[in-house]
Each structure stands twice: as C-alpha cells, then as structure tokens.
Design a protein around this motif. Structure first.
Motif, PDB file in Angstrom:
ATOM      1  N   THR A  59     -21.662 -12.451 -28.144  1.00  0.00           N
ATOM      2  CA  THR A  59     -22.210 -12.046 -29.437  1.00  0.00           C
ATOM      3  C   THR A  59     -23.002 -13.180 -30.070  1.00  0.00           C
ATOM      4  O   THR A  59     -24.096 -12.971 -30.597  1.00  0.00           O
ATOM      5  N   VAL A  60     -22.486 -14.392 -30.004  1.00  0.00           N
ATOM      6  CA  VAL A  60     -23.188 -15.532 -30.581  1.00  0.00           C
ATOM      7  C   VAL A  60     -24.486 -15.793 -29.839  1.00  0.00           C
ATOM      8  O   VAL A  60     -25.501 -16.153 -30.445  1.00  0.00           O
ATOM      9  N   GLU A  61     -24.505 -15.590 -28.525  1.00  0.00           N
ATOM     10  CA  GLU A  61     -25.716 -15.833 -27.748  1.00  0.00           C
ATOM     11  C   GLU A  61     -26.833 -14.864 -28.091  1.00  0.00           C
ATOM     12  O   GLU A  61     -27.978 -15.111 -27.750  1.00  0.00           O
ATOM     13  N   VAL A  62     -26.526 -13.774 -28.755  1.00  0.00           N
ATOM     14  CA  VAL A  62     -27.573 -12.874 -29.232  1.00  0.00           C
ATOM     15  C   VAL A  62     -28.376 -13.559 -30.327  1.00  0.00           C
ATOM     16  O   VAL A  62     -29.586 -13.396 -30.429  1.00  0.00           O
ATOM     17  N   PHE A  63     -27.703 -14.379 -31.146  1.00  0.00           N
ATOM     18  CA  PHE A  63     -28.354 -15.016 -32.287  1.00  0.00           C
ATOM     19  C   PHE A  63     -28.766 -16.466 -32.025  1.00  0.00           C
ATOM     20  O   PHE A  63     -29.621 -16.994 -32.704  1.00  0.00           O
ATOM     21  N   ARG A  64     -28.140 -17.113 -31.067  1.00  0.00           N
ATOM     22  CA  ARG A  64     -28.417 -18.519 -30.791  1.00  0.00           C
ATOM     23  C   ARG A  64     -28.403 -18.735 -29.281  1.00  0.00           C
ATOM     24  O   ARG A  64     -27.536 -18.219 -28.585  1.00  0.00           O
TER      25      ARG A  64
END
Length: 191
Positions: free
Chosen positions: A22-27
């Motif tokens: 999920t974080v890799e979607v934004f960063r």
C-alpha cells in the motif's frame, strides 16, 4: 492466538506485506530505486568503456590522423612563406598573385566555406573548453575569498598580536600514559 494470527494476516496479508504494498503505491521503494539506478549507471559505464575501447591503431589510421593535423600548420606556414616570398622575389610573388586573381568567385566561396567549417568547429570546441575552465574557476571564488580574508586577518596588527599571545598547549601526561585512567590501568594489567 488465532485472533492475533487473523489480525496480523489482515494487516500483512497471506505471505505478502499489504502495508508495504500500500505504501509503495504512494512512495517508491528506495531499495528498488537504488537497484534500478545502479543498473542504469552500470549500463552507462559499459557504454562509455565500449566507446573508449581503442582498437589497435594500424598504419592507415596513423597516416589519417597525421593528415587531419596538417591543415592548420600548412595554412599558417604557407601564409608566412608568402610574406617571405614577397620580400625575396617580388616579381615571382606578383606573377603568382595574378594567377590567384583568376580564380573564379564561386571557388573562393567554396574555399571559404570549407575553411570556415574546419576552423569553426575547432573554434567551437576550444570555446566550450574555455567556458568550462572559466566556470570551474568561478566556482572556486568563494574558497579563494575566504582564504584571502583569513590571510588579511593574519596580516593585521590584531592578528599578529593574537598569534604572539597564543600559548601552545603542552601535555602534562608522562610518555606512555594517557588522560584516560581506565586505559592506563588496563595497559598496566595487560603488561
């Protein structure tokens, strides 16, 4: 225990890290980005190495390199030779210049274009090298200014007084000892 497993499975997924995904979607993943950057740099270095990989130079290549270096000295020495010829034998020189006067104008234009392109390209390369050297020199200006200011301070009367009033620090510790008592004890015990 099952409740904890279900809660962790909900957050982190089944064998996957849902939070990380999920974080890799934004960063971007910093590790993957670094790996991609390293691979790109390695490919660039391989390409540069291939460009500068000099094959054995044969006789033909050496001859062509020599021919490429001839036009500038030939033009310069030829022009000086014309001045010498005009002083040594003016009649011979005048007859040759009459022959030059018969050269048609389009041929002069062609000669001018060839010489302009040859020397223009060389001039552009030298100008760019000169501009890079100026940029490097200008980049050093702040450091040079700091050094000059420091030297000016040392040269003033106040700077000289400060230098004269400075007392060097002399260690009061005996040779083989340090200011660290624990280290001294350990060395004594080890000996």
């Amino acid at each position: 225990m099952a409740v904890i497993d279900k809660a962790l499975g909900l957050v982190f997924g089944d064998g996957r890290n849902v939070l990380r995904d999920t974080v890799e979607v934004f960063r971007q993943n910093a590790e993957n980005t670094a790996a991609r950057d390293a691979a790109a740099l390695e490919q660039a270095m391989v390409q540069f190495a291939a460009e500068f990989n000099v094959a054995p130079v044969g006789r033909f290549d050496r001859i062509m390199n020599g021919v490429n270096r001839l036009p500038r000295p030939a033009l310069a020495l030829g022009t000086l030779g014309l001045f010498v010829a005009a002083m040594v034998n003016p009649v011979w020189f005048a007859s040759r210049m009459q022959g030059v006067a018969l050269v048609p104008e389009p041929l002069w234009w062609l000669l001018g274009a060839v010489v302009s392109f040859y020397f223009g390209a060389r001039h552009q390369v030298k100008t760019q090298e000169f501009q890079r050297s100026i940029a490097r020199t200008i980049a050093q200006t702040p450091a040079v200014m700091r050094h000059i200011e420091h030297l000016n301070v040392l040269q003033t009367d106040e700077g000289q007084l400060e230098a004269e009033n400075t007392i060097p620090v002399v260690s009061t510790v005996a040779p083989g000892e340090t200011d660290n008592a624990a280290l001294d004890d350990w060395r004594k015990a080890a000996a």
